[in-house]
Design a protein around this motif. Structure first.
Motif, PDB file in Angstrom:
ATOM      1  N   ASP A 124     -18.796 -27.941  59.523  1.00 53.57           N
ATOM      2  CA  ASP A 124     -20.072 -27.168  60.076  1.00 53.57           C
ATOM      3  C   ASP A 124     -20.080 -25.966  61.006  1.00 53.57           C
ATOM      4  OD1 ASP A 124     -22.304 -28.632  58.728  1.00 53.57           O
ATOM      5  OD2 ASP A 124     -22.247 -30.267  60.428  1.00 53.57           O
ATOM      6  N   ALA A 125     -19.081 -26.305  61.950  1.00 46.45           N
ATOM      7  CA  ALA A 125     -18.714 -25.094  62.855  1.00 46.45           C
ATOM      8  C   ALA A 125     -18.062 -23.788  62.047  1.00 46.45           C
ATOM      9  CB  ALA A 125     -17.914 -25.623  63.993  1.00 46.45           C
ATOM     10  N   TYR A 126     -17.384 -24.212  61.168  1.00 42.84           N
ATOM     11  CA  TYR A 126     -16.572 -23.291  60.480  1.00 42.84           C
ATOM     12  C   TYR A 126     -17.866 -22.332  59.649  1.00 42.84           C
ATOM     13  CZ  TYR A 126     -13.106 -21.036  57.222  1.00 42.84           C
ATOM     14  OH  TYR A 126     -12.310 -20.189  56.652  1.00 42.84           O
ATOM     15  N   ILE A 127     -18.764 -23.047  58.929  1.00 41.99           N
ATOM     16  CA  ILE A 127     -19.850 -22.528  58.229  1.00 41.99           C
ATOM     17  C   ILE A 127     -20.444 -21.542  59.171  1.00 41.99           C
ATOM     18  CG2 ILE A 127     -21.921 -22.782  57.016  1.00 41.99           C
ATOM     19  CD1 ILE A 127     -20.747 -25.394  55.735  1.00 41.99           C
ATOM     20  N   THR A 128     -20.726 -22.038  60.173  1.00 39.80           N
ATOM     21  CA  THR A 128     -21.670 -21.140  61.305  1.00 39.80           C
ATOM     22  C   THR A 128     -20.858 -19.982  61.797  1.00 39.80           C
ATOM     23  OG1 THR A 128     -22.432 -23.184  62.022  1.00 39.80           O
ATOM     24  CG2 THR A 128     -22.848 -21.199  63.358  1.00 39.80           C
ATOM     25  N   THR A 136     -28.804 -25.281  55.119  1.00 46.63           N
ATOM     26  CA  THR A 136     -28.339 -26.369  54.550  1.00 46.63           C
ATOM     27  C   THR A 136     -27.074 -26.272  54.446  1.00 46.63           C
ATOM     28  OG1 THR A 136     -28.788 -25.769  52.431  1.00 46.63           O
ATOM     29  CG2 THR A 136     -30.468 -26.863  53.395  1.00 46.63           C
ATOM     30  N   PHE A 137     -26.190 -27.373  54.287  1.00 45.48           N
ATOM     31  CA  PHE A 137     -25.055 -27.442  54.082  1.00 45.48           C
ATOM     32  C   PHE A 137     -24.562 -26.744  52.744  1.00 45.48           C
ATOM     33  CE2 PHE A 137     -21.344 -29.680  51.861  1.00 45.48           C
ATOM     34  CZ  PHE A 137     -20.239 -29.153  52.544  1.00 45.48           C
ATOM     35  N   THR A 138     -25.549 -27.130  51.678  1.00 50.89           N
ATOM     36  CA  THR A 138     -24.992 -26.568  50.286  1.00 50.89           C
ATOM     37  C   THR A 138     -24.919 -25.060  50.500  1.00 50.89           C
ATOM     38  OG1 THR A 138     -26.112 -28.560  49.370  1.00 50.89           O
ATOM     39  CG2 THR A 138     -25.652 -26.708  47.999  1.00 50.89           C
ATOM     40  N   LYS A 139     -26.035 -24.344  51.141  1.00 49.49           N
ATOM     41  CA  LYS A 139     -26.217 -23.162  51.103  1.00 49.49           C
ATOM     42  C   LYS A 139     -25.034 -22.457  51.803  1.00 49.49           C
ATOM     43  CE  LYS A 139     -31.225 -22.734  50.649  1.00 49.49           C
ATOM     44  NZ  LYS A 139     -32.480 -22.660  51.266  1.00 49.49           N
ATOM     45  N   GLY A 140     -24.709 -23.190  52.957  1.00 55.04           N
ATOM     46  CA  GLY A 140     -23.398 -22.702  53.599  1.00 55.04           C
ATOM     47  C   GLY A 140     -22.160 -22.713  52.979  1.00 55.04           C
ATOM     48  N   MET A 141     -21.919 -23.634  52.063  1.00 56.44           N
ATOM     49  CA  MET A 141     -20.682 -23.583  51.191  1.00 56.44           C
ATOM     50  C   MET A 141     -20.953 -22.576  50.335  1.00 56.44           C
ATOM     51  SD  MET A 141     -18.921 -25.939  52.285  1.00 56.44           S
ATOM     52  CE  MET A 141     -17.676 -26.356  51.064  1.00 56.44           C
ATOM     53  N   ASP A 142     -22.127 -22.506  49.544  1.00 57.01           N
ATOM     54  CA  ASP A 142     -22.073 -21.434  48.552  1.00 57.01           C
ATOM     55  C   ASP A 142     -22.016 -20.076  49.310  1.00 57.01           C
ATOM     56  OD1 ASP A 142     -22.869 -23.070  46.764  1.00 57.01           O
ATOM     57  OD2 ASP A 142     -25.136 -22.964  46.903  1.00 57.01           O
ATOM     58  N   ALA A 143     -22.482 -19.976  50.528  1.00 56.65           N
ATOM     59  CA  ALA A 143     -22.249 -18.503  50.993  1.00 56.65           C
ATOM     60  C   ALA A 143     -20.385 -18.404  51.457  1.00 56.65           C
ATOM     61  CB  ALA A 143     -22.895 -18.523  52.608  1.00 56.65           C
ATOM     62  N   VAL A 161     -15.191 -34.004  51.863  1.00 54.72           N
ATOM     63  CA  VAL A 161     -14.929 -34.146  53.423  1.00 54.72           C
ATOM     64  C   VAL A 161     -16.213 -34.488  54.011  1.00 54.72           C
ATOM     65  CG1 VAL A 161     -14.243 -33.135  55.365  1.00 54.72           C
ATOM     66  CG2 VAL A 161     -12.720 -32.745  53.296  1.00 54.72           C
ATOM     67  N   VAL A 162     -17.158 -33.461  53.742  1.00 62.03           N
ATOM     68  CA  VAL A 162     -18.630 -33.765  54.450  1.00 62.03           C
ATOM     69  C   VAL A 162     -19.464 -34.959  53.952  1.00 62.03           C
ATOM     70  CG1 VAL A 162     -20.832 -32.562  54.633  1.00 62.03           C
ATOM     71  CG2 VAL A 162     -18.644 -31.207  54.624  1.00 62.03           C
ATOM     72  N   ASP A 163     -19.210 -35.446  52.660  1.00 67.28           N
ATOM     73  CA  ASP A 163     -19.906 -36.630  52.296  1.00 67.28           C
ATOM     74  C   ASP A 163     -19.340 -37.900  53.061  1.00 67.28           C
ATOM     75  OD1 ASP A 163     -21.696 -37.776  50.691  1.00 67.28           O
ATOM     76  OD2 ASP A 163     -20.274 -38.320  49.164  1.00 67.28           O
ATOM     77  N   CYS A 164     -18.057 -37.810  53.131  1.00 65.63           N
ATOM     78  CA  CYS A 164     -17.339 -38.940  54.011  1.00 65.63           C
ATOM     79  C   CYS A 164     -17.998 -38.805  55.247  1.00 65.63           C
ATOM     80  CB  CYS A 164     -16.039 -38.639  53.805  1.00 65.63           C
ATOM     81  SG  CYS A 164     -15.033 -39.952  54.580  1.00 65.63           S
TER      82      CYS A 164
END
Ligand SMILES: [Zn+2]
Length: 217
Positions: A124-128, A136-143, A161-164
């Motif tokens: 999450d911190a990496y996406i931000t 959302t996480f999905t949009k963050g991963m897409d970006a 990893v995130v699902d875990c």
């Protein structure tokens, strides 16, 4: 007069990364009684120990609750580091460094669910940091993928990893140490590329250019 040999006991040594013989430098025993019932108490035996090999000092506390005499709790300070933190983590930004350190502490204390949650927080911190708050996480991963921060393969792995981490938070999932090690491998790979990227670019600048091809006569 001959000195009495020091007592020894086997404990985990973080520096030696294994269980080693430790000298008992000092020890004491204390009992904590329940404030409302003298028949209930916790018996503590504490040791200050030093590794016979590398001399690293630790504090060990073995506490036994009177109602569960066959299940003594063993604690050691500093906490066990089952996996050594790589040296390059000191070069990470403060947010990632703090989260990663807490994951290592959770791992060292057998708090595997907490470690899985912490690893999820690192993603999450990496996406931000890379693409901002995407909602959302999905949009963050897409970006992340669209901006070239991760490959499609890494995206698929990070989703696991995130699902875990989510399962540890919401579904009482308690992953095995081997699984946590793999999750940690993944986020370390993610963070490490930011550390080595600029260094590799510096090497690229030092590589002599290819000689120009001679024109055919
Ligand atoms: Zn040692």
């Amino acid at each position: 007069m001959q000195n009495t040999p020091k007592m020894t006991r086997k404990e985990h040594c973080n520096k030696c990364s294994c269980v080693t013989n430790h000298y008992v430098e000092s020890s004491f025993r204390q009992t904590h009684y329940h404030p409302e019932c003298d028949e209930l108490y916790t018996d503590e035996v504490c040791y200050i120990v030093s590794c016979c090999g590398c001399k690293t000092t630790s504090f060990v506390c073995i506490s036994t609750w009177s109602e569960e005499p066959s299940e003594p709790q063993h604690e050691i300070y500093p906490p066990r580091t089952l996996r050594k933190e790589p040296g390059w983590t000191s070069r990470l930004g403060s947010a990632h460094k703090k989260l990663l350190r807490e994951v290592y502490i959770a791992l060292g204390n057998d708090c595997l669910s907490l470690a899985a949650m912490g690893i999820r927080s690192i993603v999450d911190a990496y996406i931000t940091e890379k693409v901002g708050d995407c909602g959302t996480f999905t949009k963050g991963m897409d970006a992340l993928l669209a901006n070239g921060h991760i490959t499609q393969k890494m995206k698929e792995i990070l989703e696991i990893v995130v699902d875990c981490g989510n399962a540890a938070i919401h579904r009482q999932f308690n992953p095995e140490p081997e699984a946590i090690t793999l999750l940690l491998d993944t986020v370390e790979l993610l963070l490490h590329q930011d550390i080595i990227g600029p260094k590799v670019n510096a090497i690229k600048a030092e590589i002599p250019p290819r000689p120009a091809k001679k024109k055919k006569a």
